[in-house]
Enzyme design. Sequence first.
Site, PDB file in Angstrom:
ATOM      1  N   THR A 107       0.816  -1.215   0.000  1.00 27.49           N
ATOM      2  CA  THR A 107       0.000   0.000   0.000  1.00 27.49           C
ATOM      3  C   THR A 107       0.847   1.260   0.000  1.00 27.49           C
ATOM      4  O   THR A 107       1.974   1.272   0.521  1.00 27.49           O
ATOM      5  CB  THR A 107      -0.916   0.026   1.239  1.00 27.49           C
ATOM      6  OG1 THR A 107      -1.576   1.297   1.336  1.00 27.49           O
ATOM      7  CG2 THR A 107      -0.121  -0.181   2.515  1.00 27.49           C
ATOM      8  N   GLU A 118       0.301   3.649   1.841  1.00 25.27           N
ATOM      9  CA  GLU A 118       0.405   4.116   3.229  1.00 25.27           C
ATOM     10  C   GLU A 118       1.764   3.784   3.844  1.00 25.27           C
ATOM     11  O   GLU A 118       2.119   4.306   4.891  1.00 25.27           O
ATOM     12  CB  GLU A 118      -0.705   3.509   4.082  1.00 25.27           C
ATOM     13  CG  GLU A 118      -2.096   4.039   3.767  1.00 25.27           C
ATOM     14  CD  GLU A 118      -2.305   5.479   4.228  1.00 25.27           C
ATOM     15  OE1 GLU A 118      -1.596   5.905   5.158  1.00 25.27           O
ATOM     16  OE2 GLU A 118      -3.157   6.173   3.644  1.00 25.27           O
ATOM     17  N   TYR A 164      -1.547   0.633  10.597  1.00 23.31           N
ATOM     18  CA  TYR A 164      -1.834  -0.071   9.335  1.00 23.31           C
ATOM     19  C   TYR A 164      -0.627  -0.007   8.402  1.00 23.31           C
ATOM     20  O   TYR A 164      -0.186  -1.023   7.852  1.00 23.31           O
ATOM     21  CB  TYR A 164      -3.056   0.548   8.671  1.00 23.31           C
ATOM     22  CG  TYR A 164      -3.271   0.102   7.238  1.00 23.31           C
ATOM     23  CD1 TYR A 164      -3.701  -1.195   6.948  1.00 23.31           C
ATOM     24  CD2 TYR A 164      -3.053   0.978   6.176  1.00 23.31           C
ATOM     25  CE1 TYR A 164      -3.898  -1.602   5.635  1.00 23.31           C
ATOM     26  CE2 TYR A 164      -3.254   0.581   4.867  1.00 23.31           C
ATOM     27  CZ  TYR A 164      -3.676  -0.712   4.599  1.00 23.31           C
ATOM     28  OH  TYR A 164      -3.868  -1.112   3.298  1.00 23.31           O
ATOM     29  N   LYS A 178       1.665  -3.139   7.165  1.00 17.91           N
ATOM     30  CA  LYS A 178       1.804  -3.412   5.736  1.00 17.91           C
ATOM     31  C   LYS A 178       3.269  -3.394   5.305  1.00 17.91           C
ATOM     32  O   LYS A 178       3.663  -4.127   4.394  1.00 17.91           O
ATOM     33  CB  LYS A 178       1.005  -2.389   4.930  1.00 17.91           C
ATOM     34  CG  LYS A 178      -0.472  -2.733   4.771  1.00 17.91           C
ATOM     35  CD  LYS A 178      -0.671  -3.942   3.868  1.00 17.91           C
ATOM     36  CE  LYS A 178      -2.119  -4.153   3.489  1.00 17.91           C
ATOM     37  NZ  LYS A 178      -2.323  -5.300   2.575  1.00 17.91           N
TER      38      LYS A 178
END
Length: 336
Positions: free
Chosen positions: A131, A133, A159, A163
Amino acid sequence: MGDVTDTRRALVTGITGQDGGHLTELLHDKGYEVFGLIRGQRNARKEALEAEFPYVNMIEADLTDQTSLIQAMLTSEPHEIYNLGAISHVGYSFRNPQLTADITAKGVLNLLEAVRVTGMAEKARFYQASTSEMFGGLDYNRPGAGYNEDSLFHPRSPYGVAKLYAHWIARNYRESYGMFVSTGILFNHEGERRGLEFVTRKITNAVAAIHLGRQDHVVLGDLWPKRDWGYAGDYVRGMWQMLQHDVPDDFVLATGETHSIEEFLALAFAEVGITDWRSYVKQDPQFMRPAEVDILLGDPSKAERVLGWKREVSFHGLVQRMVRHDIELLKRDGAF
């Protein structure tokens, strides 16, 4: 790359989510036998999944339970594995960081180990959903160019951190065991299947309800963050293309342009003829995160050059598609 001619088997984790739905549809259209990993006997989304995709072979397993993952491998004997399963909401990860780590990070290790110890790595290709992010808005010294596969990581949420572990453990298994593992560093991608807890779908659902007279405002957090938003259907096509490529690798999928939440709001309300949208929007601190990413901009040039991938739905087309879908959905359901 062409369509699959022989029957192939694909195992999809996170099949009940947005990307899982789009990917299942794509794989079925290409002639795959699709296996979907779902959690628990009372999974709230199981019935909806069965109704929409009656051809899916469902396997009960859990990313936190390696024994169940090993059994899933032996049952499905997949040629391709798409790991989309995760605690995928950034805001939720701040409230439940432990669960996020157990599923989004350690769950990937459990799945990779299940592939390795069952010997499936010899024939199965593995896709890991990474991701944007993971970048977290750190100055990448490429003004206006966007993050690419070589940019520095600096996640700003549980998160994103989880990830990042998943991304690196996937790469580690590729390099240590020679497994065919590709990672897709996907920037924000939305669509009709997006959950209502995500800001884009929260907006389009609210706009539809306001248009139909069933709601008078929408409550949001910060409106200034900018994101690189694309259509989920385009992005799952990129996932598939990664596993058809001859060499496993890491690829950024993005549009190469950013838009703020304010821009998303303006387009969504304009779709129903409302130009003065600010009177319909309220802000609440409870929807503001402890750490926010100012801007996320991706550089998809590698995927475009190597895979021939290209996004097809524009930002305006994405917003339009989502608003129109939610209007029709609310009309059909007859309820908010």
